[in-house]
Design a protein around this motif. Structure first.
Motif, PDB file in Angstrom:
ATOM      1  N   GLN A 160       0.848  -1.195   0.000  1.00 56.18           N
ATOM      2  CA  GLN A 160       0.000   0.000   0.000  1.00 56.18           C
ATOM      3  C   GLN A 160       0.882   1.244   0.000  1.00 56.18           C
ATOM      4  O   GLN A 160       1.782   1.360   0.829  1.00 56.18           O
ATOM      5  N   GLU A 175       4.007   0.200   2.168  1.00 58.93           N
ATOM      6  CA  GLU A 175       3.958  -0.715   3.305  1.00 58.93           C
ATOM      7  C   GLU A 175       3.624  -2.114   2.783  1.00 58.93           C
ATOM      8  O   GLU A 175       2.681  -2.293   2.011  1.00 58.93           O
ATOM      9  N   GLY A 226      -4.860 -10.076  10.839  1.00 64.67           N
ATOM     10  CA  GLY A 226      -5.395  -9.817  12.178  1.00 64.67           C
ATOM     11  C   GLY A 226      -5.759 -11.106  12.894  1.00 64.67           C
ATOM     12  O   GLY A 226      -5.752 -11.175  14.125  1.00 64.67           O
ATOM     13  N   ILE A 237      -1.713 -13.604  12.528  1.00 63.00           N
ATOM     14  CA  ILE A 237      -0.482 -13.074  13.137  1.00 63.00           C
ATOM     15  C   ILE A 237      -0.447 -13.327  14.655  1.00 63.00           C
ATOM     16  O   ILE A 237       0.559 -13.798  15.185  1.00 63.00           O
ATOM     17  N   ILE A 269       5.949 -16.750  14.001  1.00 68.34           N
ATOM     18  CA  ILE A 269       6.066 -15.413  13.421  1.00 68.34           C
ATOM     19  C   ILE A 269       7.507 -15.106  13.001  1.00 68.34           C
ATOM     20  O   ILE A 269       7.718 -14.322  12.072  1.00 68.34           O
ATOM     21  N   VAL A 285       8.708 -12.321   5.062  1.00 65.33           N
ATOM     22  CA  VAL A 285       8.145 -11.005   4.693  1.00 65.33           C
ATOM     23  C   VAL A 285       9.268 -10.021   4.354  1.00 65.33           C
ATOM     24  O   VAL A 285       9.210  -9.324   3.338  1.00 65.33           O
ATOM     25  N   VAL A 329       6.695  -5.495  12.232  1.00 64.51           N
ATOM     26  CA  VAL A 329       7.454  -6.473  13.009  1.00 64.51           C
ATOM     27  C   VAL A 329       6.790  -6.609  14.373  1.00 64.51           C
ATOM     28  O   VAL A 329       6.414  -5.624  15.006  1.00 64.51           O
ATOM     29  N   SER A 330       6.588  -7.853  14.814  1.00 66.29           N
ATOM     30  CA  SER A 330       5.914  -8.075  16.096  1.00 66.29           C
ATOM     31  C   SER A 330       6.935  -8.235  17.220  1.00 66.29           C
ATOM     32  O   SER A 330       8.131  -8.387  16.973  1.00 66.29           O
ATOM     33  N   GLN A 334       9.294 -11.287  17.258  1.00 62.90           N
ATOM     34  CA  GLN A 334      10.386 -11.163  16.280  1.00 62.90           C
ATOM     35  C   GLN A 334      11.488 -10.262  16.792  1.00 62.90           C
ATOM     36  O   GLN A 334      12.674 -10.587  16.696  1.00 62.90           O
ATOM     37  N   ASP A 392       0.060   2.566  14.595  1.00 62.66           N
ATOM     38  CA  ASP A 392      -1.205   2.603  15.361  1.00 62.66           C
ATOM     39  C   ASP A 392      -1.120   3.555  16.542  1.00 62.66           C
ATOM     40  O   ASP A 392      -1.669   3.270  17.623  1.00 62.66           O
ATOM     41  N   ARG A 397      -5.775   4.625  12.456  1.00 60.52           N
ATOM     42  CA  ARG A 397      -6.948   4.817  11.611  1.00 60.52           C
ATOM     43  C   ARG A 397      -8.193   5.240  12.397  1.00 60.52           C
ATOM     44  O   ARG A 397      -9.033   5.980  11.893  1.00 60.52           O
ATOM     45  N   GLU A 416      -2.950   7.176   8.882  1.00 57.24           N
ATOM     46  CA  GLU A 416      -3.365   5.866   8.343  1.00 57.24           C
ATOM     47  C   GLU A 416      -4.856   5.869   8.058  1.00 57.24           C
ATOM     48  O   GLU A 416      -5.623   6.525   8.760  1.00 57.24           O
ATOM     49  N   GLY A 417      -5.261   5.080   7.073  1.00 60.06           N
ATOM     50  CA  GLY A 417      -6.691   4.836   6.860  1.00 60.06           C
ATOM     51  C   GLY A 417      -7.449   6.028   6.316  1.00 60.06           C
ATOM     52  O   GLY A 417      -8.618   6.238   6.651  1.00 60.06           O
ATOM     53  N   VAL A 418      -6.795   6.829   5.468  1.00 60.51           N
ATOM     54  CA  VAL A 418      -7.484   7.964   4.840  1.00 60.51           C
ATOM     55  C   VAL A 418      -8.371   7.433   3.718  1.00 60.51           C
ATOM     56  O   VAL A 418      -7.882   6.795   2.787  1.00 60.51           O
ATOM     57  N   GLU A 419      -9.662   7.662   3.861  1.00 56.40           N
ATOM     58  CA  GLU A 419     -10.613   7.102   2.888  1.00 56.40           C
ATOM     59  C   GLU A 419     -11.342   8.162   2.090  1.00 56.40           C
ATOM     60  O   GLU A 419     -11.892   7.866   1.027  1.00 56.40           O
TER      61      GLU A 419
HETATM   62  P1  C2E Z   1      -1.281  -2.077  10.199  1.00 52.47           P
HETATM   63  O1  C2E Z   1       0.167  -2.258  10.088  1.00 52.47           O
HETATM   64  O2  C2E Z   1      -1.785  -0.930  11.005  1.00 52.47           O
HETATM   65  O3  C2E Z   1      -1.810  -2.005   8.710  1.00 52.47           O
HETATM   66  C1  C2E Z   1      -2.888  -1.220   8.291  1.00 52.47           C
HETATM   67  C2  C2E Z   1      -4.145  -2.059   8.091  1.00 52.47           C
HETATM   68  O4  C2E Z   1      -5.213  -1.193   7.726  1.00 52.47           O
HETATM   69  C3  C2E Z   1      -4.033  -3.076   6.951  1.00 52.47           C
HETATM   70  O5  C2E Z   1      -4.846  -4.182   7.278  1.00 52.47           O
HETATM   71  C4  C2E Z   1      -4.645  -2.314   5.773  1.00 52.47           C
HETATM   72  O6  C2E Z   1      -5.179  -3.145   4.788  1.00 52.47           O
HETATM   73  C5  C2E Z   1      -5.724  -1.533   6.462  1.00 52.47           C
HETATM   74  N1  C2E Z   1      -6.045  -0.288   5.767  1.00 52.47           N
HETATM   75  C6  C2E Z   1      -5.212   0.514   5.066  1.00 52.47           C
HETATM   76  N2  C2E Z   1      -5.859   1.604   4.602  1.00 52.47           N
HETATM   77  C7  C2E Z   1      -7.134   1.504   5.028  1.00 52.47           C
HETATM   78  C8  C2E Z   1      -8.304   2.333   4.871  1.00 52.47           C
HETATM   79  O7  C2E Z   1      -8.298   3.400   4.247  1.00 52.47           O
HETATM   80  N3  C2E Z   1      -9.439   1.895   5.484  1.00 52.47           N
HETATM   81  C9  C2E Z   1      -9.506   0.731   6.180  1.00 52.47           C
HETATM   82  N4  C2E Z   1     -10.668   0.388   6.721  1.00 52.47           N
HETATM   83  N5  C2E Z   1      -8.416  -0.069   6.355  1.00 52.47           N
HETATM   84  C10 C2E Z   1      -7.262   0.311   5.779  1.00 52.47           C
HETATM   85  P2  C2E Z   1      -4.313  -5.673   7.157  1.00 52.47           P
HETATM   86  O8  C2E Z   1      -3.507  -5.827   5.902  1.00 52.47           O
HETATM   87  O9  C2E Z   1      -5.483  -6.575   7.363  1.00 52.47           O
HETATM   88  O10 C2E Z   1      -3.303  -5.817   8.362  1.00 52.47           O
HETATM   89  C11 C2E Z   1      -3.758  -5.734   9.681  1.00 52.47           C
HETATM   90  C12 C2E Z   1      -2.603  -5.718  10.649  1.00 52.47           C
HETATM   91  O11 C2E Z   1      -1.881  -6.961  10.619  1.00 52.47           O
HETATM   92  C13 C2E Z   1      -1.553  -4.657  10.322  1.00 52.47           C
HETATM   93  O12 C2E Z   1      -1.976  -3.399  10.802  1.00 52.47           O
HETATM   94  C14 C2E Z   1      -0.354  -5.211  11.069  1.00 52.47           C
HETATM   95  O13 C2E Z   1      -0.422  -4.874  12.426  1.00 52.47           O
HETATM   96  C15 C2E Z   1      -0.563  -6.703  10.941  1.00 52.47           C
HETATM   97  N6  C2E Z   1       0.346  -7.215   9.867  1.00 52.47           N
HETATM   98  C16 C2E Z   1       0.178  -7.192   8.529  1.00 52.47           C
HETATM   99  N7  C2E Z   1       1.235  -7.739   7.888  1.00 52.47           N
HETATM  100  C17 C2E Z   1       2.111  -8.106   8.873  1.00 52.47           C
HETATM  101  C18 C2E Z   1       3.419  -8.723   8.859  1.00 52.47           C
HETATM  102  O14 C2E Z   1       4.023  -9.021   7.823  1.00 52.47           O
HETATM  103  N8  C2E Z   1       4.004  -8.957  10.079  1.00 52.47           N
HETATM  104  C19 C2E Z   1       3.391  -8.613  11.248  1.00 52.47           C
HETATM  105  N9  C2E Z   1       4.029  -8.861  12.405  1.00 52.47           N
HETATM  106  N10 C2E Z   1       2.193  -8.024  11.292  1.00 52.47           N
HETATM  107  C20 C2E Z   1       1.547  -7.771  10.116  1.00 52.47           C
END
Ligand code: C2E
Ligand code: MG
Ligand code: MG
Ligand code: MG
Length: 288
Positions: A45, A59, A75, A78, A87, A94, A115-116, A119, A177, A200, A233-236
């Motif tokens: 993204q 990202e 969500g 992970i 992880i 990743v 990164v969690s 890790q 976040d 967001r 984050e999350g600008v729609e």
């Molecule tokens: P995050 O890092 O805060 O990623 C942003 C999440 O918000 C992503 O969900 C993305 O798809 C979503 N998002 C982005 N823009 C918008 C928007 O405008 N509106 C809405 N409603 N949502 C939006 P995603 O991909 O489901 O990931 C969720 C969380 O999972 C991530 O939050 C991150 O904490 C975790 N995650 C994702 N990939 C990895 C990874 O490779 N490793 C680890 N450790 N965690 C990951």
């Protein structure tokens, strides 16, 4: 309380927990083979510069295409992978894959990965990351690690030492976040972050909730004072973008610009009209 409700209720409650636990166990077992079976993929993204209207970085977000269950959200899996420790392997995949795909499909654009805590605290995390970047021939300066506040709170000193080591090697650090965790503002000064990402949930309510706007504003002003890059984050919507444009926000990310998409599909430039809007904002409000 559960016990007082009598035997049947309690047993029912337990059965419910068992089902959930059973699913979690199955998913965890399946995760063990997900990497070797090529079930994981990445979605990218864009992060967009408020002034330039151009893409600053991407990202990388992990996806799991489960052979029977279909796409599973990070969500959900992970946290399971964190609990079992899988992880670490997933996270390595990743990082390698994000570097490789940036170089092969995104013109070597800057990237960030999540990164969690598990890790970060794994053995030789810093050396391990550097070795992967080196092997991919990806410059550390174009690589950012996103961490959430909760990671810093547990074992603060150890986390701080690891972050400082990453920083010394040129890797960038983002606090993800922001506003949802438990850390105090003093963490921002103590930890060597380059970037704050405003969660967001605050951006979502920017237009209709004064307290969300006040919090976002406070974070942006603080970020400016500490010379950090501020990402929303999350600008729609255009409305959210307009509100952010008159404030101390450096970058925006969200569905307004693009959903997270495979590297071959994600935009390499921002839609002309949106980009123009951003440049107009830049001219009007960001001259300082
Ligand atoms: P995050 O890092 O805060 O990623 C942003 C999440 O918000 C992503 O969900 C993305 O798809 C979503 N998002 C982005 N823009 C918008 C928007 O405008 N509106 C809405 N409603 N949502 C939006 P995603 O991909 O489901 O990931 C969720 C969380 O999972 C991530 O939050 C991150 O904490 C975790 N995650 C994702 N990939 C990895 C990874 O490779 N490793 C680890 N450790 N965690 C990951
Ligand atoms: Mg993130
Ligand atoms: Mg986030
Ligand atoms: Mg999030």
């Amino acid at each position: 309380h559960a016990k007082r409700n009598g035997r049947n209720t309690f047993a029912g409650f337990e059965a419910g927990m068992d089902t959930d636990l059973k699913t979690r166990r199955e998913l965890d077992a399946d995760l063990a083979r997900a990497v070797e079976r090529n079930e994981l993929s990445l979605a990218f993204q864009p992060r967009v510069g408020m002034r330039s209207g151009g893409i600053v970085s991407y990202e990388a977000l992990v996806r799991w295409n489960h052979p029977e269950r279909g796409m599973i959200r990070p969500g959900l899996f992970i946290p399971i992978a964190e609990q079992s420790g899988k992880i670490d392997e997933i996270g390595n995949w990743v990082i390698r894959e994000a570097c490789r795909q940036s170089l092969s499909k995104l013109g070597g654009a800057a990237i960030s990965v999540n990164v969690s805590g598990h890790q970060l605290r794994s053995r030789n995390f810093v050396e391990n990351v550097l070795a992967m970047l080196e092997e991919a021939e990806f410059p550390p300066e174009r690589f950012e690690i996103e961490l959430t506040e909760s990671i810093l709170v547990e074992d603060r000193d150890r986390a701080l030492a690891i972050l400082k080591a990453l920083k010394r090697r040129g890797i960038r650090l983002a606090l993800d976040d922001f506003g949802t965790g438990y850390s105090s503002l003093s963490y921002l000064r103590a930890f060597p972050f380059d970037t704050i990402k405003i969660d967001r949930s605050f951006i979502m309510n920017l237009a209709n909730d004064n307290s969300s706007l006040a919090i976002a504003d406070a974070v942006m002003n603080l970020g400016r004072a500490l010379k950090l890059t501020i990402v929303a984050e999350g600008v729609e919507t255009i409305e959210q973008l307009t509100i952010l444009s008159s404030r101390n926000c450096d970058e925006v990310q969200g569905f307004l610009f693009s959903q997270p998409l495979p590297a071959g599909d994600v935009p390499q430039a921002i839609d002309g009209q949106l980009s123009e809007i951003l440049r107009d904002f830049g001219g009007n409000s960001r001259s300082a």
